[in-house]
Design a protein around this motif. Sequence first.
Motif, short mmCIF file in Angstrom:
data_model
loop_
_atom_site.label_atom_id
_atom_site.label_comp_id
_atom_site.label_asym_id
_atom_site.label_seq_id
_atom_site.Cartn_x
_atom_site.Cartn_y
_atom_site.Cartn_z
N GLY A 66 -2.92 23.85 5.48
CA GLY A 66 -4.28 23.45 5.14
C GLY A 66 -5.00 22.78 6.29
O GLY A 66 -6.18 23.07 6.57
N ILE A 67 -4.30 21.88 6.99
CA ILE A 67 -4.91 21.19 8.14
C ILE A 67 -5.08 22.14 9.31
O ILE A 67 -6.11 22.13 10.01
N ALA A 68 -4.09 23.01 9.55
CA ALA A 68 -4.14 23.91 10.70
C ALA A 68 -5.27 24.93 10.59
O ALA A 68 -5.92 25.27 11.59
N PHE A 69 -5.53 25.42 9.37
CA PHE A 69 -6.53 26.46 9.20
C PHE A 69 -7.95 25.91 9.02
O PHE A 69 -8.91 26.68 9.03
N SER A 70 -8.09 24.59 8.86
CA SER A 70 -9.42 24.02 8.68
C SER A 70 -10.36 24.34 9.85
O SER A 70 -11.50 24.79 9.63
N PRO A 71 -9.94 24.12 11.12
CA PRO A 71 -10.85 24.47 12.23
C PRO A 71 -11.20 25.95 12.28
O PRO A 71 -12.34 26.32 12.61
N ILE A 72 -10.23 26.80 11.92
CA ILE A 72 -10.48 28.24 11.94
C ILE A 72 -11.53 28.61 10.89
O ILE A 72 -12.45 29.41 11.15
N LEU A 73 -11.40 28.01 9.70
CA LEU A 73 -12.39 28.29 8.64
C LEU A 73 -13.78 27.80 9.05
O LEU A 73 -14.78 28.50 8.83
N LEU A 74 -13.83 26.61 9.64
CA LEU A 74 -15.13 26.08 10.07
C LEU A 74 -15.77 26.98 11.11
O LEU A 74 -16.99 27.24 11.08
N PHE A 75 -14.97 27.49 12.04
CA PHE A 75 -15.51 28.38 13.07
C PHE A 75 -16.02 29.68 12.43
O PHE A 75 -17.09 30.19 12.79
N ALA A 76 -15.24 30.20 11.46
CA ALA A 76 -15.66 31.44 10.79
C ALA A 76 -16.95 31.22 10.01
O ALA A 76 -17.86 32.07 10.02
N PHE A 77 -17.05 30.08 9.33
CA PHE A 77 -18.28 29.79 8.57
C PHE A 77 -19.47 29.61 9.52
O PHE A 77 -20.59 30.04 9.22
N TYR A 78 -19.23 29.01 10.66
CA TYR A 78 -20.30 28.78 11.64
C TYR A 78 -20.87 30.10 12.14
O TYR A 78 -22.08 30.23 12.36
N ARG A 79 -19.99 31.10 12.30
CA ARG A 79 -20.43 32.39 12.83
C ARG A 79 -21.05 33.28 11.78
O ARG A 79 -21.78 34.22 12.13
N THR A 80 -20.77 33.03 10.48
CA THR A 80 -21.19 34.00 9.46
C THR A 80 -22.20 33.45 8.45
O THR A 80 -22.88 34.24 7.78
N LEU A 81 -22.33 32.13 8.32
CA LEU A 81 -23.19 31.57 7.28
C LEU A 81 -24.47 30.97 7.88
O LEU A 81 -24.49 30.60 9.06
N ASN A 82 -25.47 30.86 7.02
CA ASN A 82 -26.66 30.15 7.46
C ASN A 82 -26.39 28.64 7.48
O ASN A 82 -25.34 28.19 7.03
N PHE A 83 -27.36 27.87 7.96
CA PHE A 83 -27.12 26.44 8.20
C PHE A 83 -26.77 25.71 6.90
O PHE A 83 -25.81 24.92 6.86
N THR A 84 -27.52 25.95 5.84
CA THR A 84 -27.28 25.24 4.57
C THR A 84 -25.90 25.55 4.02
O THR A 84 -25.13 24.65 3.63
N ALA A 85 -25.57 26.83 3.99
CA ALA A 85 -24.25 27.23 3.48
C ALA A 85 -23.13 26.68 4.36
O ALA A 85 -22.08 26.26 3.87
N PHE A 86 -23.39 26.66 5.67
CA PHE A 86 -22.38 26.13 6.60
C PHE A 86 -22.12 24.64 6.34
O PHE A 86 -20.97 24.19 6.35
N VAL A 87 -23.17 23.87 6.09
CA VAL A 87 -23.02 22.44 5.81
C VAL A 87 -22.21 22.24 4.52
O VAL A 87 -21.30 21.39 4.46
N VAL A 88 -22.54 23.01 3.49
CA VAL A 88 -21.82 22.88 2.21
C VAL A 88 -20.33 23.19 2.40
O VAL A 88 -19.46 22.45 1.95
N MET A 89 -20.04 24.30 3.08
CA MET A 89 -18.64 24.70 3.28
C MET A 89 -17.92 23.72 4.19
O MET A 89 -16.71 23.48 4.02
N THR A 90 -18.65 23.13 5.13
CA THR A 90 -18.03 22.13 6.02
C THR A 90 -17.57 20.92 5.22
O THR A 90 -16.47 20.40 5.42
#
Length: 309
Positions: A66-90
């Motif tokens: 869970g901890i190891a994949f958190s940065p990977i998920l954040l990077f994926a969300f940053y590249r694929t989501l709009n700003f509002t969705a990215f903040v929520v997922m972050t």
Amino acid sequence: MAALVSFLVSLLGIAIAVCVLFYSVYLTRRKNKYSPFTEKLLRSPGYTLGQQLDELKDDLIGPYLGIAFSPILLFAFYRTLNFTAFVVMTVIVIGLGAICLKRLLALFNNAQVLRLGLDGEVYTGQELNFLMRQGAWVFHDIPYQYGNIDHVVVSKGGIFVVETKAVRKPANDDGKRQSKVNVSDGKIYFPHHATQAPIEQAKRHAQHVRNYLLKKTGRQYPVTPVVALPGWYVSTEKTADYLVINPKRGGGLRAFVEKDIIPINDAEVAANHIEEFARTIQSKTDLNDPDAHKRYDFFLNRKREDDKM
């Protein structure tokens, strides 16, 4: 696309063929071969704590991932989501990461406790084994309905039920370790706290062993509860109800096991019943072939050839 599907189907077919071939060779090599173990095994010191520590290590995998994949998920969300969705997922990912971190720290604390207890039981068990030179029988890690009995020593000088407590040594203001323990009035006084729980626990275990032997033999054996404190200097009052010892080289039990309180034949009878009580582990090879002791081939589903004679 069709070529890719054909390639994947071919790989799957090859994998299945390899598995079938391996299983066929495995069955052939096992034909008429049986586990040599026909009874359950005795436990080694700290066996139960070792099993718990192994299970805890498995539990660590989830929080780690869970901890190891958190940065990977954040990077994926940053590249694929709009700003509002990215903040929520972050926020969600950080929250889940915090939960995983809290769980990980709790598991690490439990692991340290288990490791300390395991080292204590292994040390005490190894030191108590020296009593076998005096003719004693020594058994370790015996489970029953109220917990685990860490060690049992059977001798002509009596039966001793040993509860091990591994306690870290605090340092005084000068940075020196405090190593002395005082025992009186049924309590153990460490430099940093006092407790009667280990003595009470040892007494409960001793009473169970006493009742067990009475049921099996019809005789009241002298069973003494013992608390072992590895690495501590123990200053204790004299009492017939319990013992508190440093287990090094058999500790305070050496003088007791050499006494002549129980006839040697009766001590051997008690040791045989304790051994029967202590055998609880099924060997790994027997687990793989559970009908081995019945002279029956589990995999080929037939009696052995020599049974037909």
